[in-house]
Design a protein around this motif. Structure first.
Motif, short mmCIF file in Angstrom:
data_model
loop_
_atom_site.label_atom_id
_atom_site.label_comp_id
_atom_site.label_asym_id
_atom_site.label_seq_id
_atom_site.Cartn_x
_atom_site.Cartn_y
_atom_site.Cartn_z
N VAL A 139 -10.34 13.25 10.17
CA VAL A 139 -11.09 12.33 11.03
C VAL A 139 -12.20 11.65 10.26
CG1 VAL A 139 -12.54 12.18 13.09
CG2 VAL A 139 -10.51 13.64 13.10
N GLU A 140 -12.92 12.41 9.45
CA GLU A 140 -14.01 11.84 8.67
C GLU A 140 -13.51 10.79 7.69
OE1 GLU A 140 -15.61 15.37 7.01
OE2 GLU A 140 -16.54 16.04 8.90
N ALA A 141 -12.36 11.03 7.06
CA ALA A 141 -11.81 10.06 6.11
C ALA A 141 -11.39 8.78 6.80
CB ALA A 141 -10.62 10.69 5.37
N VAL A 142 -10.72 8.91 7.94
CA VAL A 142 -10.28 7.71 8.67
C VAL A 142 -11.49 6.92 9.15
CG1 VAL A 142 -9.09 6.89 10.74
CG2 VAL A 142 -8.06 8.70 9.34
N ASN A 143 -12.50 7.59 9.68
CA ASN A 143 -13.69 6.89 10.13
C ASN A 143 -14.39 6.17 8.96
OD1 ASN A 143 -13.34 7.64 12.78
ND2 ASN A 143 -14.78 9.35 12.70
N GLU A 144 -14.44 6.84 7.81
CA GLU A 144 -15.03 6.20 6.62
C GLU A 144 -14.26 4.94 6.25
OE1 GLU A 144 -15.64 7.10 1.83
OE2 GLU A 144 -15.36 8.79 3.22
N GLY A 145 -12.94 5.03 6.32
CA GLY A 145 -12.13 3.87 5.99
C GLY A 145 -12.36 2.71 6.93
N PHE A 146 -12.48 2.99 8.21
CA PHE A 146 -12.71 1.90 9.16
C PHE A 146 -14.09 1.27 8.96
CE2 PHE A 146 -9.21 3.63 11.95
CZ PHE A 146 -8.42 2.50 11.83
N ARG A 147 -15.10 2.06 8.65
CA ARG A 147 -16.41 1.46 8.39
C ARG A 147 -16.35 0.59 7.14
NH1 ARG A 147 -16.23 4.18 12.28
NH2 ARG A 147 -15.36 2.17 12.91
N LEU A 148 -15.61 1.02 6.13
CA LEU A 148 -15.44 0.22 4.92
C LEU A 148 -14.69 -1.06 5.24
CD1 LEU A 148 -15.56 -0.17 1.84
CD2 LEU A 148 -13.47 1.20 1.67
N GLY A 149 -13.63 -0.95 6.02
CA GLY A 149 -12.86 -2.14 6.38
C GLY A 149 -13.65 -3.12 7.21
N THR A 190 0.83 -1.20 0.00
CA THR A 190 0.00 0.00 0.00
C THR A 190 0.87 1.25 0.00
OG1 THR A 190 -1.86 -1.09 1.12
CG2 THR A 190 -1.71 1.30 1.33
N ILE A 191 1.95 1.23 0.76
CA ILE A 191 2.86 2.39 0.78
C ILE A 191 3.41 2.65 -0.62
CG2 ILE A 191 5.03 3.30 1.70
CD1 ILE A 191 4.55 1.56 4.19
N VAL A 192 3.84 1.59 -1.30
CA VAL A 192 4.41 1.74 -2.64
C VAL A 192 3.37 2.32 -3.60
CG1 VAL A 192 5.32 0.48 -4.62
CG2 VAL A 192 6.12 -0.08 -2.31
N GLU A 193 2.16 1.80 -3.55
CA GLU A 193 1.12 2.27 -4.47
C GLU A 193 0.69 3.70 -4.17
OE1 GLU A 193 -1.99 -0.63 -4.38
OE2 GLU A 193 -0.66 -2.27 -4.96
N GLN A 214 -1.74 11.70 3.06
CA GLN A 214 -2.09 13.12 3.09
C GLN A 214 -3.37 13.46 2.33
OE1 GLN A 214 -0.53 15.27 5.04
NE2 GLN A 214 0.89 13.65 5.70
N THR A 215 -4.01 12.48 1.73
CA THR A 215 -5.25 12.74 0.99
C THR A 215 -6.38 11.93 1.59
OG1 THR A 215 -4.95 10.94 -0.61
CG2 THR A 215 -3.93 13.07 -1.14
N ARG A 216 -7.60 12.33 1.30
CA ARG A 216 -8.75 11.60 1.79
C ARG A 216 -8.73 10.16 1.31
NH1 ARG A 216 -12.96 9.87 -0.63
NH2 ARG A 216 -14.86 9.33 0.53
N GLU A 217 -8.43 9.97 0.02
CA GLU A 217 -8.44 8.62 -0.54
C GLU A 217 -7.40 7.73 0.13
OE1 GLU A 217 -10.33 11.48 -3.09
OE2 GLU A 217 -8.27 11.45 -2.29
N VAL A 234 -8.61 6.80 3.71
CA VAL A 234 -9.68 5.80 3.64
C VAL A 234 -9.08 4.42 3.39
CG1 VAL A 234 -11.66 4.98 2.30
CG2 VAL A 234 -11.50 7.40 2.93
N ARG A 235 -8.16 4.35 2.44
CA ARG A 235 -7.57 3.05 2.10
C ARG A 235 -6.76 2.48 3.27
NH1 ARG A 235 -3.59 1.20 -2.93
NH2 ARG A 235 -3.15 -0.85 -2.06
N VAL A 236 -5.93 3.30 3.89
CA VAL A 236 -5.08 2.81 4.97
C VAL A 236 -5.94 2.31 6.14
CG1 VAL A 236 -3.41 3.51 6.72
CG2 VAL A 236 -3.07 4.20 4.34
#
Length: 377
Positions: free
Chosen positions: A130-140, A37-40, A86-89, A92-94
């Protein structure tokens, strides 16, 4: 050796450890990325500072840097992970990756921490982070559920103790407390940055009846723990490993607790212990010599955690595997550590109780029954 009492006469297998339900309270989001994921993400954002773009080699580099004994190299590892977050995307992925990886490792509840102030370079606001991280956890969580794994993830917002944004981050945590954020934390170098420097933030959180943990007693000694508990009012201690400095073991094996150690044990202050990370930072020379053995034997409120899964090359299953090898812990002991963690989570009481009675205890009961009947076919 057994802590909690069990009818199982043998230590669990690696496969049983992997299947056992686990609770994780101390895990850093920026310390747990998948190398691929870091590489991508680096390619997506144009970051060219990675030491290698081969995922396997990169994973090895992170572990070797963390093991190097060089603070500069260790801090460099986080410079790379934060650079690609550093981005929303990316956030969310991380976060989604994190939830999926923990769930696959048998973690049923996790509190993952991160410092929003470290993810603003591309123009995101603190609330957007915070909103992006929370979105990512709900997706995960949803992705894990689709694969047959159940996990619930809450987040802790961390303020850096060398910076001056703790009040702002505390207010941010309070603002999002019913939307995935379960508490607050401060992290960073302890020496020269006492927790009382952020007293206003802790007083604010206490006034709001909110939860917080404090990194204390990891590399610095008893004064850091004393301030965190007695001045700041920490609900939990991040690491807290140096509480062992207030415990004396005589040549005859008799144990004497100092006033602070006795207070921490009497008040059931949870210790978020991270064995592999503590070995990397020099808190113990080996797993067998890690203070967790003594503290667990004395029935402190000890929990087992990962800290930085990427840098330590670890997981909850690996942490428990090391402890099983070092101390001969049984499934009953693993259950004791896990119930300790769930009791100490920043969730409402009824939800913690349901998780213990409906998820954790039944999970261990089934594993223990395999000693008698063999695993299900």
């Amino acid at each position: 050796m057994t802590l909690a009492g069990t009818t199982a006469p043998r230590v669990p297998t690696a496969e049983q450890i992997a299947r056992a339900p686990k609770v994780l309270l101390h895990d850093h989001l920026d310390g747990g990325l998948r190398p691929e994921t870091i590489v991508e993400l680096a390619a997506d954002c144009g970051y060219e500072g990675l030491p290698t773009t081969d995922p396997v080699e990169l994973g090895v580099w992170f572990r070797e840097a963390a093991d190097s004994g060089s603070l500069e190299r260790y801090l460099e590892t986080f410079a790379h992970t934060c650079a690609v977050m550093q981005t929303r995307e990316a956030l969310v992925r991380v976060a989604a990756d994190c939830a999926e990886d923990l769930a696959a490792d048998g973690v049923v509840y996790a509190e993952v921490r991160y410092a929003p102030e470290q993810h603003l370079e591309a123009g995101l606001t603190l609330d957007e982070v915070v909103e992006a991280v929370n979105e990512g956890f709900r997706l995960g969580e949803a992705n894990a559920r689709a694969r047959g794994h159940r996990i619930r993830v809450g987040t802790l917002l961390t303020a850096m103790r060398h910076a001056a944004r703790s009040q702002e981050i505390a207010e941010l945590a309070n603002r999002h407390r019913d939307r995935g954020v379960v508490g607050f934390d401060i992290a960073g170098a302890e020496a020269g940055h006492p927790p009382t420097r952020h007293q206003a933030a802790f007083d604010y959180l206490k006034g709001e009846n909110n939860h917080f943990t404090i990194h204390a007693g990891e590399a610095f000694g008893l004064p850091s723990i004393w301030e965190a508990v007695q001045c700041c009012g920490a609900d939990r201690l991040g690491h807290g490993v140096r509480i062992v400095d207030d415990i004396t073991v005589g040549e005859d094996g008799r144990v004497e607790l100092g006033r602070l150690a006795a207070y921490v044990r009497d008040k059931r202050v949870p210790l978020e212990m991270c064995p592999t990370s503590n070995l990397q930072t020099g808190a113990a020379a080996s797993y067998a010599e890690h203070p967790i053995g003594l503290l667990a034997g004395l029935k402190f409120r000890v929990t087992v955690n990962t800290d930085n899964r990427l840098m330590s090359g670890t997981s909850m299953s690996r942490e428990f595997g090391h402890l099983v090898d070092a101390f001969g812990y049984t499934l009953g002991d693993m259950e004791w550590f896990t119930v300790n963690a769930m009791k100490s989570a920043f969730l409402p009481f009824d939800e913690r109780l349901a998780m213990i009675n409906d998820v954790i205890k039944p999970g261990y009961a089934e594993l223990k029954a395999e000693w008698l009947f063999g695993p299900r076919g």
